[in-house]
Design an enzyme around this catalytic site. Structure first.
Site, mmCIF file in Angstrom:
data_model
loop_
_atom_site.group_PDB
_atom_site.id
_atom_site.type_symbol
_atom_site.label_atom_id
_atom_site.label_comp_id
_atom_site.label_asym_id
_atom_site.label_seq_id
_atom_site.Cartn_x
_atom_site.Cartn_y
_atom_site.Cartn_z
ATOM 1 N N PHE A 106 0.859 -1.191 0.000
ATOM 2 C CA PHE A 106 0.000 0.000 0.000
ATOM 3 C C PHE A 106 0.886 1.229 0.000
ATOM 4 O O PHE A 106 1.811 1.327 0.809
ATOM 5 C CB PHE A 106 -0.907 0.003 1.238
ATOM 6 C CG PHE A 106 -2.002 -1.012 1.144
ATOM 7 C CD1 PHE A 106 -1.711 -2.363 1.241
ATOM 8 C CD2 PHE A 106 -3.316 -0.622 0.938
ATOM 9 C CE1 PHE A 106 -2.716 -3.323 1.133
ATOM 10 C CE2 PHE A 106 -4.328 -1.564 0.824
ATOM 11 C CZ PHE A 106 -4.020 -2.919 0.913
ATOM 12 N N ALA A 107 0.603 2.142 -0.925
ATOM 13 C CA ALA A 107 1.356 3.402 -0.982
ATOM 14 C C ALA A 107 0.325 4.524 -1.068
ATOM 15 O O ALA A 107 -0.029 4.972 -2.155
ATOM 16 C CB ALA A 107 2.299 3.401 -2.170
ATOM 17 N N TYR A 151 3.286 8.105 1.087
ATOM 18 C CA TYR A 151 4.045 6.853 1.084
ATOM 19 C C TYR A 151 4.450 6.411 -0.330
ATOM 20 O O TYR A 151 5.227 5.465 -0.479
ATOM 21 C CB TYR A 151 3.284 5.752 1.825
ATOM 22 C CG TYR A 151 3.488 5.804 3.336
ATOM 23 C CD1 TYR A 151 3.064 6.907 4.075
ATOM 24 C CD2 TYR A 151 4.093 4.764 4.021
ATOM 25 C CE1 TYR A 151 3.250 6.975 5.443
ATOM 26 C CE2 TYR A 151 4.286 4.811 5.390
ATOM 27 C CZ TYR A 151 3.863 5.917 6.098
ATOM 28 O OH TYR A 151 4.060 5.982 7.465
ATOM 29 N N ASP A 205 4.963 -4.020 4.212
ATOM 30 C CA ASP A 205 4.967 -2.563 4.366
ATOM 31 C C ASP A 205 5.781 -1.968 3.230
ATOM 32 O O ASP A 205 6.718 -2.602 2.720
ATOM 33 C CB ASP A 205 5.623 -2.182 5.705
ATOM 34 C CG ASP A 205 4.628 -2.197 6.861
ATOM 35 O OD1 ASP A 205 3.458 -2.569 6.638
ATOM 36 O OD2 ASP A 205 5.040 -1.833 7.978
ATOM 37 N N ASP A 258 7.404 1.133 3.450
ATOM 38 C CA ASP A 258 8.537 1.953 3.914
ATOM 39 C C ASP A 258 9.694 1.033 4.328
ATOM 40 O O ASP A 258 10.245 1.128 5.428
ATOM 41 C CB ASP A 258 8.115 2.882 5.054
ATOM 42 C CG ASP A 258 7.250 2.207 6.104
ATOM 43 O OD1 ASP A 258 6.717 1.113 5.825
ATOM 44 O OD2 ASP A 258 7.115 2.759 7.204
ATOM 45 N N HIS A 310 8.622 -10.315 15.006
ATOM 46 C CA HIS A 310 8.925 -8.881 15.042
ATOM 47 C C HIS A 310 10.341 -8.663 15.586
ATOM 48 O O HIS A 310 10.695 -9.246 16.616
ATOM 49 C CB HIS A 310 7.880 -8.199 15.936
ATOM 50 C CG HIS A 310 7.882 -6.715 15.833
ATOM 51 N ND1 HIS A 310 8.939 -5.939 16.239
ATOM 52 C CD2 HIS A 310 6.944 -5.854 15.348
ATOM 53 C CE1 HIS A 310 8.652 -4.668 16.022
ATOM 54 N NE2 HIS A 310 7.448 -4.594 15.485
ATOM 55 N N THR A 369 3.577 -6.738 22.923
ATOM 56 C CA THR A 369 2.602 -5.630 22.909
ATOM 57 C C THR A 369 1.286 -6.034 22.238
ATOM 58 O O THR A 369 0.787 -5.353 21.350
ATOM 59 C CB THR A 369 3.207 -4.394 22.199
ATOM 60 O OG1 THR A 369 3.675 -4.811 20.910
ATOM 61 C CG2 THR A 369 4.342 -3.805 22.993
ATOM 62 N N GLU A 428 -1.872 -4.911 13.069
ATOM 63 C CA GLU A 428 -0.856 -5.839 13.609
ATOM 64 C C GLU A 428 -1.401 -6.572 14.845
ATOM 65 O O GLU A 428 -1.090 -7.756 15.062
ATOM 66 C CB GLU A 428 0.424 -5.077 13.950
ATOM 67 C CG GLU A 428 1.564 -5.961 14.408
ATOM 68 C CD GLU A 428 2.861 -5.186 14.586
ATOM 69 O OE1 GLU A 428 3.682 -5.182 13.646
ATOM 70 O OE2 GLU A 428 3.058 -4.578 15.654
ATOM 71 N N ASP A 448 15.254 -3.712 11.561
ATOM 72 C CA ASP A 448 15.383 -2.261 11.636
ATOM 73 C C ASP A 448 16.763 -1.993 12.226
ATOM 74 O O ASP A 448 17.056 -2.438 13.347
ATOM 75 C CB ASP A 448 14.265 -1.718 12.549
ATOM 76 C CG ASP A 448 14.272 -0.200 12.597
ATOM 77 O OD1 ASP A 448 15.328 0.418 12.326
ATOM 78 O OD2 ASP A 448 13.215 0.371 12.912
HETATM 79 O O1 48C Z 1 0.516 3.841 2.549
HETATM 80 C C1 48C Z 1 0.433 4.294 3.689
HETATM 81 N N1 48C Z 1 0.181 5.641 3.872
HETATM 82 C C2 48C Z 1 0.093 6.192 5.115
HETATM 83 O O2 48C Z 1 -0.122 7.417 5.209
HETATM 84 C C3 48C Z 1 0.254 5.371 6.236
HETATM 85 C C4 48C Z 1 0.514 4.019 6.064
HETATM 86 N N2 48C Z 1 0.582 3.480 4.807
HETATM 87 C C5 48C Z 1 0.801 2.040 4.595
HETATM 88 O O3 48C Z 1 0.655 1.343 5.814
HETATM 89 C C6 48C Z 1 2.219 1.774 4.105
HETATM 90 O O4 48C Z 1 2.203 0.662 3.252
HETATM 91 C C7 48C Z 1 2.960 1.440 5.373
HETATM 92 O O5 48C Z 1 4.115 0.692 5.110
HETATM 93 C C8 48C Z 1 1.886 0.643 6.095
HETATM 94 C C9 48C Z 1 2.082 0.467 7.566
HETATM 95 N N3 48C Z 1 2.226 1.708 8.265
HETATM 96 C C10 48C Z 1 3.373 2.090 8.755
HETATM 97 O O6 48C Z 1 4.338 1.415 8.657
HETATM 98 C C11 48C Z 1 3.467 3.442 9.413
HETATM 99 N N4 48C Z 1 4.687 3.443 10.205
HETATM 100 C C12 48C Z 1 2.299 3.821 10.190
#
Ligand code: 48C
Length: 343
Positions: free
Chosen positions: A111-112, A116, A201, A203, A223, A235, A293, A316
């Site tokens: 997801f982008a 992102y 993810d 990022d 994790h 958690t 999660e 990380d």
């Molecule tokens: O694509 C997005 N946009 C956002 O604004 C927030 C999250 N995301 C998706 O969610 C990305 O694919 C991220 O990798 C994923 C999980 N969210 C995170 O890793 C952030 N640290 C919240």
């Protein structure tokens, strides 16, 4: 009276059971096994896929003895006998051959949303270098900004599929909704195109090989922040009002939401259950502590993964580089949260 043989002593000894006693005992044993078999059948708990079979084994145990540094060629398994994948615990040559013969295509869903999209280029470039090299891959990119998806040169047998979806104002909502979207597309699209689906993810970047050794009916990744932690510090969502609630005496590992997967059928079931929990929480005015999660972790307790990936598969560098990590295969990309989230 009858005779029985004591192997260690190497001699025959007179027993104290009569033939009749023995006959009654064997009948009772056979009857018990049959009854428990039919009892399980009628409860629907005796099922034939590995995922379902593992589910019959609800375990509580102290961890994480299992997560000692891997030794060469030593297969490590969870108490429910799922392999834990570290570098050196599998033979990639043999696995590559098996998966190539089956002509397997893997879907990688990311997801982008909103800002992102900036992570897409590095993600795709590094995935081309390290993810399922030599195999067929479909990248499914869910975004609200299709025009911002970069062109990246792809190897043969690999393609990018851009799927436009709506955005949400809160980043938490974006994360949560991933379950709903993946559930929808599992039955609409993935089932017709790929055998396995991996959710990641965005990022993040690939930094070393991630191949078919990860593929299994249902897999999750330990994790990186919790591989050496005790269960009580996991958690999990601890408020009973949430559908993601996990009591203190349950749970095997704390899994990362950043990398999991399985067959399309298993991912369909997982995302359905998690989405239903998320919607129920919404109705009850509660949001799980770590969004989707938390729901994923709840799901994995009652639906045991058939493979567990070591933290090599989600790392990380802020956590340092401990000796047990021979490979850092999939790494968090450092980012300025305030500048990226909700933009
Ligand atoms: O694509 C997005 N946009 C956002 O604004 C927030 C999250 N995301 C998706 O969610 C990305 O694919 C991220 O990798 C994923 C999980 N969210 C995170 O890793 C952030 N640290 C919240």
């Amino acid at each position: 009276m009858y005779l029985f043989f004591i192997p260690g002593k190497g001699r025959w000894v007179k027993g104290c059971f009569t033939k009749h006693n023995l006959y009654v005992m064997s009948c009772t044993i056979v009857l018990c096994f049959s009854l428990s078999y039919f009892w399980n059948m009628s409860n629907g708990t005796w099922q034939n896929t590995p995922v379902k079979m593992y589910n019959t084994m609800r375990m509580t145990y102290k961890n994480p003895e299992l997560l000692k540094p891997p030794r060469n060629d030593v297969l490590m398994v969870t108490p429910w006998l799922a392999p834990i994948i570290w570098d050196g615990t599998y033979n990639l040559e043999i696995l590559n051959e098996q998966f190539r013969q089956r002509n397997v295509t893997t879907g990688l869903a990311v997801f982008a949303i909103k800002k992102y999209v900036v992570f897409l280029k590095k993600f795709l470039e590094t995935a081309e270098m390290y993810f399922m090299v030599g195999h067929k891959v479909n990248y499914y990119i869910f975004t609200d900004r299709p025009q911002d998806v970069p062109e990246v040169a792809l190897r043969e047998g690999r393609k990018v599929v851009v799927l436009q979806i709506q955005n949400y104002s809160r980043w938490q909502e974006i994360c949560l909704r991933r379950m709903e979207v993946m559930n929808h597309f599992s039955q609409q699209l993935f089932i017709n195109e790929v055998s396995y689906l991996v959710s990641a993810d965005i990022d993040m970047r690939f930094n070393d090989e991630v191949g078919v050794e990860i593929l299994s009916d249902l897999f999750g990744t330990i994790h990186p922040g919790f591989y050496a932690a005790e269960r009580r510090s996991f958690t999990y969502e601890r408020r009973p009002a949430s559908q993601a609630y996990v009591p203190h005496d349950e749970g095997d590992f704390y899994y990362a939401g950043a990398f999991f997967g399985g067959t399309v059928k298993e991912i369909y079931k997982l995302t359905k259950k998690c989405h239903e929990g998320i919607m129920m929480d919404k109705k009850n005015g509660i949001e799980a502590v770590w969004q989707e999660e938390s729901h994923l972790n709840k799901y994995f307790i009652y639906h045991k993964p058939t493979k567990v990936l070591s933290p090599e598969y989600v790392w990380d560098d802020n956590l340092g580089r401990p000796n047990i990590l021979r490979k850092r295969r999939f790494l968090a990309v450092p980012k300025n949260h305030a500048a990226i989230r909700n933009k």
